[in-house]
Write an enzyme that holds these catalytic residues in place. Structure first.
Site, mmCIF file in Angstrom:
data_model
loop_
_atom_site.group_PDB
_atom_site.id
_atom_site.type_symbol
_atom_site.label_atom_id
_atom_site.label_comp_id
_atom_site.label_asym_id
_atom_site.label_seq_id
_atom_site.Cartn_x
_atom_site.Cartn_y
_atom_site.Cartn_z
ATOM 1 N N GLY A 160 0.734 -1.354 -0.174
ATOM 2 C CA GLY A 160 0.110 0.004 -0.065
ATOM 3 C C GLY A 160 0.933 1.396 -0.102
ATOM 4 C CD GLN A 192 3.021 5.974 2.960
ATOM 5 O OE1 GLN A 192 2.227 5.378 2.294
ATOM 6 N NE2 GLN A 192 4.107 5.250 3.497
ATOM 7 C CB CYS A 239 4.638 2.579 8.210
ATOM 8 S SG CYS A 239 4.100 3.992 7.152
ATOM 9 C CG LEU A 240 6.708 1.161 2.380
ATOM 10 C CD1 LEU A 240 6.069 1.532 1.143
ATOM 11 C CD2 LEU A 240 7.737 0.266 2.393
ATOM 12 C CG HIS A 249 -1.062 1.605 7.256
ATOM 13 N ND1 HIS A 249 -0.588 1.303 8.202
ATOM 14 C CD2 HIS A 249 -0.394 2.309 6.385
ATOM 15 C CE1 HIS A 249 0.796 1.669 8.250
ATOM 16 N NE2 HIS A 249 0.896 2.454 7.016
ATOM 17 C CD GLU A 250 -1.348 2.677 2.488
ATOM 18 O OE1 GLU A 250 -0.848 3.719 2.360
ATOM 19 O OE2 GLU A 250 -0.378 1.430 2.943
ATOM 20 C CG HIS A 281 -0.060 7.078 5.459
ATOM 21 N ND1 HIS A 281 0.758 7.605 6.220
ATOM 22 C CD2 HIS A 281 0.217 5.840 5.174
ATOM 23 C CE1 HIS A 281 1.728 6.742 6.462
ATOM 24 N NE2 HIS A 281 1.283 5.695 5.883
HETATM 25 ZN ZN ZN Z 1 2.237 3.607 6.042
#
Ligand code: ZN
Length: 162
Positions: free
Chosen positions: A45, A50, A87-88, A129-130, A133
């Site tokens: 995702g 991000q 998370c990235l 989660h996305e 963000h």
């Molecule tokens: Zn994330």
């Protein structure tokens, strides 16, 4: 083009992202670059903030096909369920997060059509989660017991996938 993934100290990740007004060529190019970036990470995702764009756009692919949702909104929720997330944008950290088990997401696809997705399990978690963000919320902000936030040493593979 692979884009740089911002880390959690970047203020863009704490901001509420703006709705996308029209799917322009710029947006379509960004979607293509975000897909490339998500696959290269690799991740399941990715949200536009991000990669430095404070707009309401997310990509999700848990291995069952790519979902691109513009201006996503959760319209229904049911149940609750806890999963260890990463998370990235928060590298080498993982922690359990409680989220809804089943959700309905409404939004627009890259063709400008209204879409509705019913998701459960992992897919529902990644969508939540996305979408967080887009509201400047990181998964670590949702961890109830901060003692459960765990550092993942470099020799282990973390769940840096969202
Ligand atoms: Zn994330």
């Amino acid at each position: 083009m692979i884009l740089e993934i911002l880390k959690s100290t970047n203020p863009i990740l704490k901001k509420k992202a703006k709705p996308v007004k029209a799917v322009t060529k710029e947006i379509r190019d960004l979607i293509r670059d975000m897909e490339e970036t998500m696959r290269a990470a690799p991740g399941i995702g990715l949200a536009a903030p991000q990669v430095g764009h404070s707009i309401r756009l997310i990509l999700v692919d848990i291995g069952e096909g790519l979902h691109v949702v513009i201006n996503p909104k959760i319209t229904q929720r049911a149940g609750s369920h806890v999963m260890v997330e990463g998370c990235l944008s928060v590298p080498r950290i993982e922690a359990p997060v409680e989220r809804s088990e089943k959700i309905t997401v409404k939004g627009m696809n890259p063709q400008g059509k209204n879409i509705e997705i019913k998701a459960e399990g992992l897919l529902a978690i990644v969508f939540q989660h996305e979408i967080d963000h887009l509201d400047g919320v990181l998964f670590v902000d949702r961890v109830k017991d901060k003692n459960l936030i765990r550092y993942v040493p470099p020799k282990e593979t973390g769940k840096e996938v969202l």
